[in-house]
Design a protein around this motif. Structure first.
Motif, PDB file in Angstrom:
ATOM      1  N   THR A  82       0.809  -1.222   0.000  1.00  0.00           N
ATOM      2  CA  THR A  82       0.000   0.000   0.000  1.00  0.00           C
ATOM      3  C   THR A  82       0.840   1.270   0.000  1.00  0.00           C
ATOM      4  N   PHE A  83       1.938   1.301   0.770  1.00  0.00           N
ATOM      5  CA  PHE A  83       2.732   2.518   0.944  1.00  0.00           C
ATOM      6  C   PHE A  83       4.081   2.418   0.222  1.00  0.00           C
ATOM      7  N   ASP A  84       4.846   3.486   0.294  1.00  0.00           N
ATOM      8  CA  ASP A  84       6.152   3.543  -0.338  1.00  0.00           C
ATOM      9  C   ASP A  84       7.069   2.473   0.255  1.00  0.00           C
ATOM     10  N   ARG A  85       7.526   1.545  -0.572  1.00  0.00           N
ATOM     11  CA  ARG A  85       8.245   0.373  -0.060  1.00  0.00           C
ATOM     12  C   ARG A  85       9.612   0.713   0.510  1.00  0.00           C
ATOM     13  N   LYS A  86      10.289   1.663  -0.097  1.00  0.00           N
ATOM     14  CA  LYS A  86      11.602   2.035   0.423  1.00  0.00           C
ATOM     15  C   LYS A  86      11.482   2.637   1.822  1.00  0.00           C
ATOM     16  N   ARG A  87      10.522   3.533   2.013  1.00  0.00           N
ATOM     17  CA  ARG A  87      10.349   4.155   3.340  1.00  0.00           C
ATOM     18  C   ARG A  87       9.942   3.132   4.383  1.00  0.00           C
ATOM     19  N   VAL A  88       9.081   2.209   3.990  1.00  0.00           N
ATOM     20  CA  VAL A  88       8.690   1.141   4.922  1.00  0.00           C
ATOM     21  C   VAL A  88       9.907   0.304   5.304  1.00  0.00           C
ATOM     22  N   LEU A  89      10.725  -0.049   4.308  1.00  0.00           N
ATOM     23  CA  LEU A  89      11.929  -0.830   4.574  1.00  0.00           C
ATOM     24  C   LEU A  89      12.888  -0.090   5.492  1.00  0.00           C
ATOM     25  N   MET A  90      13.119   1.197   5.237  1.00  0.00           N
ATOM     26  CA  MET A  90      14.031   1.987   6.062  1.00  0.00           C
ATOM     27  C   MET A  90      13.559   2.038   7.513  1.00  0.00           C
ATOM     28  N   LEU A  91      12.273   2.290   7.726  1.00  0.00           N
ATOM     29  CA  LEU A  91      11.738   2.375   9.090  1.00  0.00           C
ATOM     30  C   LEU A  91      11.876   1.047   9.827  1.00  0.00           C
ATOM     31  N   CYS A  92      11.488  -0.039   9.157  1.00  0.00           N
ATOM     32  CA  CYS A  92      11.565  -1.361   9.796  1.00  0.00           C
ATOM     33  C   CYS A  92      13.006  -1.732  10.117  1.00  0.00           C
ATOM     34  N   PHE A  93      13.917  -1.449   9.178  1.00  0.00           N
ATOM     35  CA  PHE A  93      15.321  -1.809   9.374  1.00  0.00           C
ATOM     36  C   PHE A  93      15.939  -0.988  10.503  1.00  0.00           C
ATOM     37  N   PHE A  94      15.563   0.279  10.619  1.00  0.00           N
ATOM     38  CA  PHE A  94      16.113   1.115  11.692  1.00  0.00           C
ATOM     39  C   PHE A  94      15.703   0.577  13.066  1.00  0.00           C
ATOM     40  N   VAL A  95      14.423   0.233  13.226  1.00  0.00           N
ATOM     41  CA  VAL A  95      13.958  -0.305  14.515  1.00  0.00           C
ATOM     42  C   VAL A  95      14.639  -1.640  14.810  1.00  0.00           C
ATOM     43  N   PHE A  96      14.794  -2.462  13.775  1.00  0.00           N
ATOM     44  CA  PHE A  96      15.499  -3.736  13.932  1.00  0.00           C
ATOM     45  C   PHE A  96      16.924  -3.507  14.419  1.00  0.00           C
ATOM     46  N   PHE A 123      11.976  -7.419  12.784  1.00  0.00           N
ATOM     47  CA  PHE A 123      12.562  -8.488  11.970  1.00  0.00           C
ATOM     48  C   PHE A 123      11.528  -9.024  10.981  1.00  0.00           C
ATOM     49  N   GLY A 124      10.332  -9.288  11.476  1.00  0.00           N
ATOM     50  CA  GLY A 124       9.282  -9.814  10.614  1.00  0.00           C
ATOM     51  C   GLY A 124       8.895  -8.847   9.514  1.00  0.00           C
ATOM     52  N   SER A 125       8.757  -7.572   9.844  1.00  0.00           N
ATOM     53  CA  SER A 125       8.336  -6.594   8.846  1.00  0.00           C
ATOM     54  C   SER A 125       9.463  -6.256   7.867  1.00  0.00           C
ATOM     55  N   ALA A 126      10.702  -6.200   8.352  1.00  0.00           N
ATOM     56  CA  ALA A 126      11.827  -5.861   7.475  1.00  0.00           C
ATOM     57  C   ALA A 126      12.083  -6.960   6.444  1.00  0.00           C
ATOM     58  N   THR A 127      11.922  -8.224   6.832  1.00  0.00           N
ATOM     59  CA  THR A 127      12.140  -9.310   5.875  1.00  0.00           C
ATOM     60  C   THR A 127      11.088  -9.284   4.768  1.00  0.00           C
ATOM     61  N   VAL A 128       9.849  -8.973   5.119  1.00  0.00           N
ATOM     62  CA  VAL A 128       8.797  -8.856   4.097  1.00  0.00           C
ATOM     63  C   VAL A 128       9.101  -7.694   3.160  1.00  0.00           C
ATOM     64  N   ALA A 129       9.432  -6.529   3.727  1.00  0.00           N
ATOM     65  CA  ALA A 129       9.699  -5.343   2.910  1.00  0.00           C
ATOM     66  C   ALA A 129      10.905  -5.555   2.005  1.00  0.00           C
ATOM     67  N   ASN A 130      11.967  -6.150   2.544  1.00  0.00           N
ATOM     68  CA  ASN A 130      13.190  -6.318   1.766  1.00  0.00           C
ATOM     69  C   ASN A 130      12.991  -7.272   0.595  1.00  0.00           C
TER      70      ASN A 130
END
Length: 402
Positions: A82-96, A123-130
């Motif tokens: 639904t949203f910008d995939r790069k931004r989602v990936l960056m946010l998830c990876f930073f929290v990880f 971890f779960g969200s970053a693997t999906v986004a990546n």
């Protein structure tokens, strides 16, 4: 001026597989999994020595991150679609990345369990986004092959990182150093996500606001059951093989050798199977991998000697490296182009559910029935999964692929 043919089979050679963005995504994925799995085989030893916990309690604590990943992954697929995939990936990876600092400050078993459980969310969200970003970075004509190669990044990390962690622990006997290394490695991976450039994605019109397919790829439900069984096997093996090697064989460095051979098997089978994936032989690859892995798990439990310990690692690696990329491509083939995130989250959710069941059941079986029963249960689950793939899932996939 002569133009290259862009239709049918003529298209594949003209499109570049190893483009810059795809390589960046693979590197990010490697760093994500390396930082996480550097600790995985040593955490049972850490909990046992630091907090003097028994095996079933260890299983409960370590399974917390699986539960968190299970909760977040279905929503991650929807968010990534639904949203910008790069931004989602960056946010998830930073929290990880930043969560690794929590291990350094966890002075009690309760605090450690909270940190470990929370870590499952990013971890779960970053693997999906990546993995979804990787699909976007691939040319469509090289997607099957590219997805197969992409899995090398996490397979290598999942095999090499435990060996590196065990070696460092043997060398230094310092768990805090391992926590710091994981923190730094994850930080490098996060920085890399900020440099990824993706093509603009068209908005999908007429997509329903609420649908089960936003969170779980219902067309692939039987494939999900198959992957759950294989994830269960990996959950038992990856989390308890180190403490098994130490307590049963009295070896520590040898456990690193186990994961090194596992890594070799994963790499060889990925490279060998790339051409077959490119040609679309997905079900055949999956079946071959299931059978080889079944032989490996069976050998591990029936021949409890050191030679079987190492040979089984190679066979399990060969089987999983052949099987998993085929299943991932099968999930993608059952999804619409606007469901790539959902397809990724579905296979990962199924794998994590199996992992969680494996960690919990493995801990209980080892505590009350011994290692032989736990690994016999693992071999049985693998054989059931292979039989299901051969007898039913193959036909299920062929009938439903898009």
């Amino acid at each position: 001026m002569q133009r290259n043919d862009t239709s049918g089979m003529g298209k594949a050679p003209t499109e570049r597989l190893w483009n810059r963005e795809y390589c960046k995504v693979m590197f990010c994925n490697f760093m994500l999994f390396f930082s996480f799995y550097l600790l995985t085989p040593l955490l049972p030893i850490y909990l046992s020595e630091q907090f003097h916990t028994n095996k079933d309690t260890i299983g409960m604590v370590l399974s917390g991150y699986i539960i968190a990943a299970l909760v977040v992954r279905p929503f991650s697929g929807f968010i990534v679609d639904t949203f910008d995939r790069k931004r989602v990936l960056m946010l998830c990876f930073f929290v990880f990345f930043i969560t690794f600092a929590g291990y350094l400050g966890a002075a009690t078993l309760l605090l450690f369990g909270i940190v470990r459980t929370f870590h499952g969310l990013p971890f779960g969200s970053a693997t999906v986004a990546n993995s979804t970003v990787a699909i976007d970075a691939l040319p469509s004509s090289r997607r099957n092959e590219g997805i197969g190669y992409y899995g090398l990044s996490n397979n290598l990390a999942m095999a090499i990182a435990p060996s590196a962690g065990i070696w460092l622990y043997t060398l230094t006997d310092d768990f805090r150093l391992l926590f710091w290394i994981s923190l730094v490695v994850a930080g490098i991976g996060f920085y890399c996500t900020t440099t990824i450039n993706l093509p603009a994605r068209r908005r999908v019109e007429g997509k329903p606001h609420i649908s089960m397919d936003h969170f779980f790829l219902t067309r692939a439900w039987l494939l999900a059951i198959n992957i759950l069984l294989f994830g269960l096997c990996w959950g038992v093996m990856s989390n308890y093989v180190a403490i098994y090697g130490k307590e049963v064989f009295g070896i520590t460095n040898g456990t690193g050798g186990f994961f090194a051979l596992l890594s070799i098997g994963l790499v060889v089978s990925r490279l060998y199977g790339a051409k077959s994936l490119r040609e679309g032989h997905l079900a055949e690859n999956a079946i071959q991998g299931c059978i080889v892995s079944s032989v490996g798990y069976t050998l591990f439990v029936l021949s409890p000697g050191e030679w079987a310990y190492y040979v089984s690692a190679l066979l399990i690696g060969l089987g999983n490296g052949r099987m998993y990329p085929a299943f991932l491509n099968m999930f993608i083939s059952l999804a619409r182009h606007d469901q790539r995130g959902t397809a990724n989250s579905t296979i990962l959710t199924s794998w994590d559910l199996g992992m969680g069941l494996g960690i919990l059941s493995g801990g209980v079986l080892i505590e009350y029935m011994g290692y032989t029963s736990a690994f016999a249960f693992t071999a049985g689950a693998q054989i059931v999964g292979a039989s299901l793939m051969w007898l039913r899932t193959r036909r299920f996939y062929m009938e439903r692929r898009v």
